[in-house]
Design an enzyme around this catalytic site. Structure first.
Site, PDB file in Angstrom:
ATOM      1  N   SER A  53       5.503  -0.453  -2.812  1.00  0.00           N
ATOM      2  CA  SER A  53       4.811   0.094  -1.637  1.00  0.00           C
ATOM      3  C   SER A  53       5.143   1.546  -1.330  1.00  0.00           C
ATOM      4  O   SER A  53       4.473   2.153  -0.492  1.00  0.00           O
ATOM      5  CB  SER A  53       5.111  -0.754  -0.410  1.00  0.00           C
ATOM      6  OG  SER A  53       4.297  -1.893  -0.442  1.00  0.00           O
ATOM      7  N   LYS A  76       2.393   3.982  -1.537  1.00  0.00           N
ATOM      8  CA  LYS A  76       1.402   4.130  -0.456  1.00  0.00           C
ATOM      9  C   LYS A  76       1.533   5.473   0.255  1.00  0.00           C
ATOM     10  O   LYS A  76       0.585   5.950   0.875  1.00  0.00           O
ATOM     11  CB  LYS A  76       1.550   2.971   0.536  1.00  0.00           C
ATOM     12  CG  LYS A  76       1.250   1.602  -0.095  1.00  0.00           C
ATOM     13  CD  LYS A  76       1.624   0.441   0.820  1.00  0.00           C
ATOM     14  CE  LYS A  76       1.368  -0.903   0.115  1.00  0.00           C
ATOM     15  NZ  LYS A  76       1.871  -2.046   0.889  1.00  0.00           N
ATOM     16  N   TYR A 121      -4.999  -0.658  -7.086  1.00  0.00           N
ATOM     17  CA  TYR A 121      -3.862  -0.848  -6.169  1.00  0.00           C
ATOM     18  C   TYR A 121      -2.659  -1.439  -6.906  1.00  0.00           C
ATOM     19  O   TYR A 121      -1.528  -0.965  -6.755  1.00  0.00           O
ATOM     20  CB  TYR A 121      -4.310  -1.746  -5.002  1.00  0.00           C
ATOM     21  CG  TYR A 121      -3.177  -2.196  -4.128  1.00  0.00           C
ATOM     22  CD1 TYR A 121      -2.602  -1.335  -3.194  1.00  0.00           C
ATOM     23  CD2 TYR A 121      -2.642  -3.483  -4.239  1.00  0.00           C
ATOM     24  CE1 TYR A 121      -1.538  -1.747  -2.398  1.00  0.00           C
ATOM     25  CE2 TYR A 121      -1.586  -3.899  -3.451  1.00  0.00           C
ATOM     26  CZ  TYR A 121      -1.043  -3.037  -2.535  1.00  0.00           C
ATOM     27  OH  TYR A 121       0.021  -3.435  -1.749  1.00  0.00           O
ATOM     28  N   TYR A 156       7.419  -2.120   7.688  1.00  0.00           N
ATOM     29  CA  TYR A 156       6.750  -3.335   8.175  1.00  0.00           C
ATOM     30  C   TYR A 156       7.290  -3.721   9.556  1.00  0.00           C
ATOM     31  O   TYR A 156       7.486  -2.850  10.390  1.00  0.00           O
ATOM     32  CB  TYR A 156       6.898  -4.473   7.143  1.00  0.00           C
ATOM     33  CG  TYR A 156       6.455  -4.027   5.767  1.00  0.00           C
ATOM     34  CD1 TYR A 156       5.150  -3.615   5.558  1.00  0.00           C
ATOM     35  CD2 TYR A 156       7.333  -3.967   4.699  1.00  0.00           C
ATOM     36  CE1 TYR A 156       4.727  -3.186   4.314  1.00  0.00           C
ATOM     37  CE2 TYR A 156       6.918  -3.530   3.453  1.00  0.00           C
ATOM     38  CZ  TYR A 156       5.615  -3.145   3.269  1.00  0.00           C
ATOM     39  OH  TYR A 156       5.205  -2.720   2.052  1.00  0.00           O
ATOM     40  N   VAL A 170       9.018  -3.312  -2.171  1.00  0.00           N
ATOM     41  CA  VAL A 170       9.580  -4.630  -2.441  1.00  0.00           C
ATOM     42  C   VAL A 170      10.433  -4.620  -3.725  1.00  0.00           C
ATOM     43  O   VAL A 170      11.201  -5.552  -3.982  1.00  0.00           O
ATOM     44  CB  VAL A 170       8.406  -5.655  -2.455  1.00  0.00           C
ATOM     45  CG1 VAL A 170       7.690  -5.672  -3.780  1.00  0.00           C
ATOM     46  CG2 VAL A 170       8.850  -7.022  -2.038  1.00  0.00           C
TER      47      VAL A 170
HETATM   48  N1  GLU Z   1       2.692  -4.877  -4.846  1.00  0.00           N
HETATM   49  C1  GLU Z   1       3.267  -5.450  -3.653  1.00  0.00           C
HETATM   50  C2  GLU Z   1       2.210  -6.270  -2.973  1.00  0.00           C
HETATM   51  O1  GLU Z   1       1.149  -5.758  -2.778  1.00  0.00           O
HETATM   52  C3  GLU Z   1       3.786  -4.342  -2.772  1.00  0.00           C
HETATM   53  C4  GLU Z   1       4.485  -4.842  -1.572  1.00  0.00           C
HETATM   54  C5  GLU Z   1       5.655  -3.981  -1.155  1.00  0.00           C
HETATM   55  O2  GLU Z   1       6.214  -3.212  -1.917  1.00  0.00           O
HETATM   56  O3  GLU Z   1       6.065  -4.139  -0.002  1.00  0.00           O
HETATM   57  O4  GLU Z   1       2.423  -7.421  -2.680  1.00  0.00           O
END
Ligand code: GLU
Length: 303
Positions: free
Chosen positions: A63, A66, A190, A238, A256
């Site tokens: 993530s 992003k 993505y 989050y 993650v």
């Molecule tokens: N590729 C992971 C997902 O979309 C990214 C989530 C993350 O890094 O928090 O579930």
């Protein structure tokens, strides 16, 4: 004490900690990462990097990507982007579908999965997925001043094979007419952007453009940099974003894979990696280390 000693000391302290969190298990490539890993890198605007531990081992940024896609989207669409995605903290896990229902397909912010899927959909306009992925990689490579940054194809394939929840999010957004392309088309891109591998050293350097410090790559304007930092501070972790702001006091974005990118405006960009996650899905020791680092350096955006 000098910065290199602080960084080395923290890495040594973290190596001995028994509480390391739980590595993500939803794909085998993440499940088999050794929880004993810990890397820390602090990049300064003059190009110096203070690094310790496993700072030169690549990990899956997930993530954290992003932040880079948001920067590209804001560069391309400016404030129009906010018609499709909000900028409020979600108070929900990264993959939550709850708010999408009540808020009619307009995700709360660009850092939860739903919001990042919308951002990727936006920047796909006029591009083939392969071209866009090339652009994202080019952005990250120029930010880091390092061409050796790549997408891990096996991680991308596993994400694709297990991406039911993200598929549900994308379908839901499409049902509310907030997706230009077909859900699977957007998701393919993505999943690949999430599968970029970077080392702490590369990631810290790639974060320098977010410091607005003189001499750092100028990839987006200073006003936009401030806004990206504001979103990292309020939405970067989050439903633990408040806790991270309280404990660390810097804008940060977690992934993650166990990485966290942090920004000390005008002074430094920091990357930490420890694959074990806490209950909110953020790096457990990465957060602990960030807290110690900011305490010892006095770095905080809160004075
Ligand atoms: N590729 C992971 C997902 O979309 C990214 C989530 C993350 O890094 O928090 O579930």
């Amino acid at each position: 004490m000098d910065l290199q000693s602080i960084v080395a000391e923290i890495a040594a302290e973290m190596a001995d900690r028994p509480d390391r969190g739980e590595v993500a298990t939803y794909i085998p490539q993440l499940a088999r990462v050794d929880p004993a890993r810990f890397g820390l890198a602090v990049a300064l605007p003059d190009g110096t990097v203070h690094a310790a531990g496993d700072a030169d081992l690549p990990f899956s940024v997930q993530s954290i990507s992003k932040v880079f896609t948001l920067a590209i989207a804001l560069g391309r669409f400016g404030d129009d982007l906010w018609m499709r995605v909000g900028r409020e903290p979600s108070g929900q896990p990264f993959n939550s579908i709850l708010q999408l229902e009540t808020e009619r397909g307009r995700p709360r912010n660009p850092f939860i999965n739903a919001g990042a899927i919308v951002v990727t959909d936006a920047i796909l306009a006029g591009h083939q997925p392969r071209e866009l992925l090339g652009e994202i990689l080019q952005f990250v490579r120029s930010a880091a001043g390092d061409e050796e940054i790549h997408i891990n194809k096996s991680v991308a394939a596993s994400e694709e094979a297990t991406g039911h929840r993200n598929r549900a999010l994308a379908e839901f957004i499409a049902a509310h007419d907030n997706l230009i392309h077909e859900p699977d088309y957007v998701l393919g891109t993505y999943f690949h952007q999430c599968a970029i591998d970077m080392t702490c050293r590369q990631l810290a350097r790639a974060g320098l453009f977010l410091t607005n410090a003189e001499g750092t790559p100028s990839l987006v304007g200073p006003a936009r940099v401030r806004r990206i930092n504001a979103l990292m501070m309020t939405c970067g972790h989050y439903d633990a974003s408040g806790d991270f702001a309280y404990r660390v006091g810097l804008p940060g974005k977690s992934g993650v894979g166990g990485g966290i990118l942090m920004v000390v405006p005008r002074r430094a960009a920091i990357a930490v990696w420890s694959p074990g996650l806490n209950a909110a899905g953020n790096s457990h020791l990465g957060t602990v280390a960030a807290e110690i680092l900011t305490r010892r350096t006095g770095w905080s955006v809160f004075g």
